[in-house]
Design a protein around this motif. Structure first.
Motif, PDB file in Angstrom:
ATOM      1  N   CYS A 159       1.560  26.731 -22.301  1.00  0.00           N
ATOM      2  CA  CYS A 159       2.278  27.055 -21.071  1.00  0.00           C
ATOM      3  C   CYS A 159       1.585  28.169 -20.298  1.00  0.00           C
ATOM      4  O   CYS A 159       1.724  28.276 -19.075  1.00  0.00           O
ATOM      5  CB  CYS A 159       3.710  27.460 -21.397  1.00  0.00           C
ATOM      6  SG  CYS A 159       4.741  26.089 -21.988  1.00  0.00           S
ATOM      7  N   ARG A 167       1.378  27.945 -10.907  1.00  0.00           N
ATOM      8  CA  ARG A 167       2.735  27.428 -10.723  1.00  0.00           C
ATOM      9  C   ARG A 167       3.113  27.348  -9.245  1.00  0.00           C
ATOM     10  O   ARG A 167       3.859  26.460  -8.825  1.00  0.00           O
ATOM     11  CB  ARG A 167       3.741  28.301 -11.461  1.00  0.00           C
ATOM     12  CG  ARG A 167       3.674  28.207 -12.970  1.00  0.00           C
ATOM     13  CD  ARG A 167       4.980  28.656 -13.599  1.00  0.00           C
ATOM     14  NE  ARG A 167       5.389  29.970 -13.157  1.00  0.00           N
ATOM     15  CZ  ARG A 167       5.043  31.112 -13.738  1.00  0.00           C
ATOM     16  NH1 ARG A 167       4.252  31.073 -14.798  1.00  0.00           N
ATOM     17  NH2 ARG A 167       5.475  32.267 -13.276  1.00  0.00           N
ATOM     18  N   PRO A 182       7.499  23.152 -22.595  1.00  0.00           N
ATOM     19  CA  PRO A 182       7.887  24.203 -21.644  1.00  0.00           C
ATOM     20  C   PRO A 182       9.201  24.862 -22.045  1.00  0.00           C
ATOM     21  O   PRO A 182      10.088  24.231 -22.611  1.00  0.00           O
ATOM     22  CB  PRO A 182       8.027  23.442 -20.326  1.00  0.00           C
ATOM     23  CG  PRO A 182       8.329  22.038 -20.729  1.00  0.00           C
ATOM     24  CD  PRO A 182       7.589  21.807 -22.004  1.00  0.00           C
ATOM     25  N   LEU A 186       8.523  29.832 -18.834  1.00  0.00           N
ATOM     26  CA  LEU A 186       7.446  29.278 -18.013  1.00  0.00           C
ATOM     27  C   LEU A 186       7.654  29.595 -16.545  1.00  0.00           C
ATOM     28  O   LEU A 186       6.708  29.874 -15.814  1.00  0.00           O
ATOM     29  CB  LEU A 186       7.357  27.758 -18.209  1.00  0.00           C
ATOM     30  CG  LEU A 186       6.367  27.009 -17.309  1.00  0.00           C
ATOM     31  CD1 LEU A 186       4.946  27.491 -17.578  1.00  0.00           C
ATOM     32  CD2 LEU A 186       6.470  25.510 -17.513  1.00  0.00           C
ATOM     33  N   GLU A 206      13.474  19.998 -23.380  1.00  0.00           N
ATOM     34  CA  GLU A 206      12.337  20.710 -22.796  1.00  0.00           C
ATOM     35  C   GLU A 206      12.017  20.177 -21.402  1.00  0.00           C
ATOM     36  O   GLU A 206      11.735  20.958 -20.479  1.00  0.00           O
ATOM     37  CB  GLU A 206      11.117  20.572 -23.710  1.00  0.00           C
ATOM     38  CG  GLU A 206      11.250  21.336 -25.012  1.00  0.00           C
ATOM     39  CD  GLU A 206      10.183  20.978 -26.031  1.00  0.00           C
ATOM     40  OE1 GLU A 206       9.938  21.769 -26.950  1.00  0.00           O
ATOM     41  OE2 GLU A 206       9.584  19.873 -25.900  1.00  0.00           O
ATOM     42  N   CYS A 209      14.636  21.332 -18.976  1.00  0.00           N
ATOM     43  CA  CYS A 209      14.388  22.738 -18.648  1.00  0.00           C
ATOM     44  C   CYS A 209      13.307  22.869 -17.583  1.00  0.00           C
ATOM     45  O   CYS A 209      13.408  23.687 -16.664  1.00  0.00           O
ATOM     46  CB  CYS A 209      13.994  23.493 -19.918  1.00  0.00           C
ATOM     47  SG  CYS A 209      13.575  25.223 -19.664  1.00  0.00           S
ATOM     48  N   LEU A 210      12.272  22.032 -17.689  1.00  0.00           N
ATOM     49  CA  LEU A 210      11.169  22.076 -16.723  1.00  0.00           C
ATOM     50  C   LEU A 210      11.602  21.594 -15.347  1.00  0.00           C
ATOM     51  O   LEU A 210      11.383  22.272 -14.332  1.00  0.00           O
ATOM     52  CB  LEU A 210      10.000  21.236 -17.233  1.00  0.00           C
ATOM     53  CG  LEU A 210       8.803  21.080 -16.302  1.00  0.00           C
ATOM     54  CD1 LEU A 210       8.127  22.429 -16.072  1.00  0.00           C
ATOM     55  CD2 LEU A 210       7.807  20.068 -16.848  1.00  0.00           C
ATOM     56  N   THR A 214      12.173  22.790 -10.979  1.00  0.00           N
ATOM     57  CA  THR A 214      11.164  22.164 -10.118  1.00  0.00           C
ATOM     58  C   THR A 214      11.901  21.508  -8.954  1.00  0.00           C
ATOM     59  O   THR A 214      12.037  20.291  -8.887  1.00  0.00           O
ATOM     60  CB  THR A 214      10.338  21.136 -10.915  1.00  0.00           C
ATOM     61  OG1 THR A 214       9.880  21.750 -12.123  1.00  0.00           O
ATOM     62  CG2 THR A 214       9.134  20.664 -10.128  1.00  0.00           C
TER      63      THR A 214
END
Length: 497
Positions: A159, A167, A182, A186, A206, A209-210, A214
């Motif tokens: 990460c 990012r 992630p 992150l 996971e 969570c990402l 986003t």
């Protein structure tokens, strides 16, 4: 003899005397400039270097041999696509380690300044595994916008690689054959609009969570991510438009709250729409096996406000059910068997009338049933009695187009039903050729001779003449697309009986 283009790995060690890229003296080059209305002034050198940055990678690398300026520009080239093809490697002639050496040479000599796109395709070379960490540390820097990483083994993507600058800038991320885990630490990927994961070791928690951080995400594609069993698409993904999920072994269960999602492709996946997102949907595309049945029986009951619906199917083996659910706002409906797909011989085309019965406001219907082989009961065999639905109301239907029209009894019955009940119909097109193309251009494949396709097209034309033409009201225009004159002259028309 024409001199061959230099390979990419020799460019960075070229010792030839550099030439001026615009073919004039240095003094003249310094004076040459172009002024624009906004007040900016660019030298011809700036313009040439801008052109160089837009060239394909191989062409930019070759041109770096002609100029010191182009060589400096090459070391800052914004687009690096590194695979055997772009590095001009022949798998039958290359020596062990050539692939690694060339990639290492390009990346270590690149300044990483201005790098926007990095495509690193290592999926067919296990020898590259130990170098991936160092290569990515060099190439993945703040400002990068597109990263595609295809590996041979399960590389553990750290990460930390996605630093603050990365990012903030990355817009497209594609990972294949790696592990990616992630966490909340992150941070958000503020600019990411497209995420594609193939054979990636990541769990549903996971991934959720990402993507929850986003918010600009528009496209999400998952393929063979075996550790994802359950995934929730949260309502905060206001920009998400397209979702593609393909599971090869385990089934994935997905709950969807995203309100503006309109295109879904899935295979071996259980989809559940939560009311918050489904109620707002107006345009929707569903692409899967048995999509006609799945849409009518499972999905449409939670999407009452749909206006446009596109259904794409690999195959249909279950008849479309008649249900009381209505789509009062649906105006445009497209139902299509995709190329290579097929209807089961037991599938009843007439069951598609369920969509018409559910859509009182429907204005446009496109039905593509193109298949290489028609195995259904023909209208010329067995009973000649045609089924009807006397209570069907199609007051708004104006345009109908059927591609791949054949002599299947159920399809003839469906067409006659439309003609008898669509009081506002203006134009109906019946195309007897597969995929709507000229019969001389059909792509039939080795197992589908042209004669068999033409024979069914002739039968379809006979069915139209015998059963459909008399049902067409005077106010409706009928267009029949049939085999051309050359096909008529080269083949004996079969006896419809």
């Amino acid at each position: 003899m024409e001199r061959p283009d230099p390979p990419a790995d020799r460019i960075l060690c070229s010792v030839r005397r550099p030439l001026l890229p615009w073919g004039c003296s240095a003094r003249k080059r310094r004076r040459s400039s172009v002024a624009y209305a906004g007040g900016e002034s660019y030298s011809l050198g700036d313009i040439w270097l801008r052109i160089h940055s837009l060239m394909p990678m191989r062409d930019a690398a070759r041109s770096a041999c002609t100029s010191q300026a182009f060589l400096r520009s090459w070391r800052c080239h914004p687009n690096l696509t590194l695979n055997r093809n772009t590095l001009s490697l022949n798998p039958f002639k290359e020596r062990k380690g050539d692939f690694v050496c060339k990639i290492d040479s390009v990346l270590r000599n690149h300044s990483s300044i201005g790098l926007k796109i990095l495509h690193l395709d290592l999926h067919d070379d296990p020898g590259t595994f130990v170098y991936v960490d160092s290569w990515l540390q060099v190439a993945v820097t703040p400002g990068i916008e597109e990263l595609m990483l295809m590996l041979y083994e399960k590389y553990n993507l750290p990460c930390s690689l996605l630093s603050d600058g990365v990012r903030n800038s990355i817009r497209y991320l594609r990972l294949q054959n790696c592990a990616f885990h992630p966490t909340v630490e992150l941070g958000p990927l503020r600019s990411l609009t497209s995420l594609r994961l193939q054979s990636v070791n990541i769990t549903g928690d996971e991934l959720e969570c990402l993507i929850s951080n986003t918010l600009a995400l528009e496209q999400l594609q998952l393929s063979s991510c075996e550790n994802i069993i359950f995934l929730k698409i949260p309502c905060v993904l206001q920009q998400l438009k397209s979702l593609s999920v393909k599971a090869c072994q385990k089934r994935i269960e997905i709950e969807i709250e995203a309100p503006n999602l309109y295109c879904i492709y899935f295979y071996r996946v259980k989809i559940k729409f939560l009311p918050r997102g489904a109620l707002l949907m107006k345009d929707f595309t569903l692409h899967c096996r048995n999509s006609f049945y799945y849409a009518r029986a499972k999905l449409l009951s939670v999407m009452p406000n749909l206006e446009t619906l596109l259904l794409l199917s690999f195959a249909e083996v279950v008849n479309t059910p008649m249900l009381p659910t209505k789509l009062f706002y649906l105006k445009h409906l497209t139902i299509q068997i995709i190329t290579g797909g097929a209807f089961s011989p037991s599938y009843d085309y007439f069951s598609l009338v369920s969509f018409l019965d559910a859509s009182p406001s429907l204005e446009t219907l496109i039905l593509d049933v193109s298949q290489g082989r028609m195995e259904h009961e023909s209208v010329f065999g067995g009973s000649s009695h045609l089924r009807q639905l006397p209570e069907l109301r199609l007051d708004c239907l104006k345009r109908v187009k059927i591609l791949g029209f054949c002599s299947a009894k159920g399809l003839v019955e469906l067409t006659c039903c439309i003609l008898k009940n669509a009081v506002s119909l203006e134009h109906i097109v019946l195309n007897t050729l597969c995929e709507g193309g000229c019969c001389s251009e059909l792509d039939n494949g080795p197992s589908l001779p042209i004669g068999r396709l033409l024979e069914e097209a002739f039968r379809a034309v006979s069915a139209i003449r015998l059963y459909i033409e008399n049902e067409v009201p005077p106010s409706v225009k009928l267009t029949v697309v049939e085999p051309c004159a050359r096909c008529h002259s080269s083949m004996v028309v079969p006896d419809a009986s």
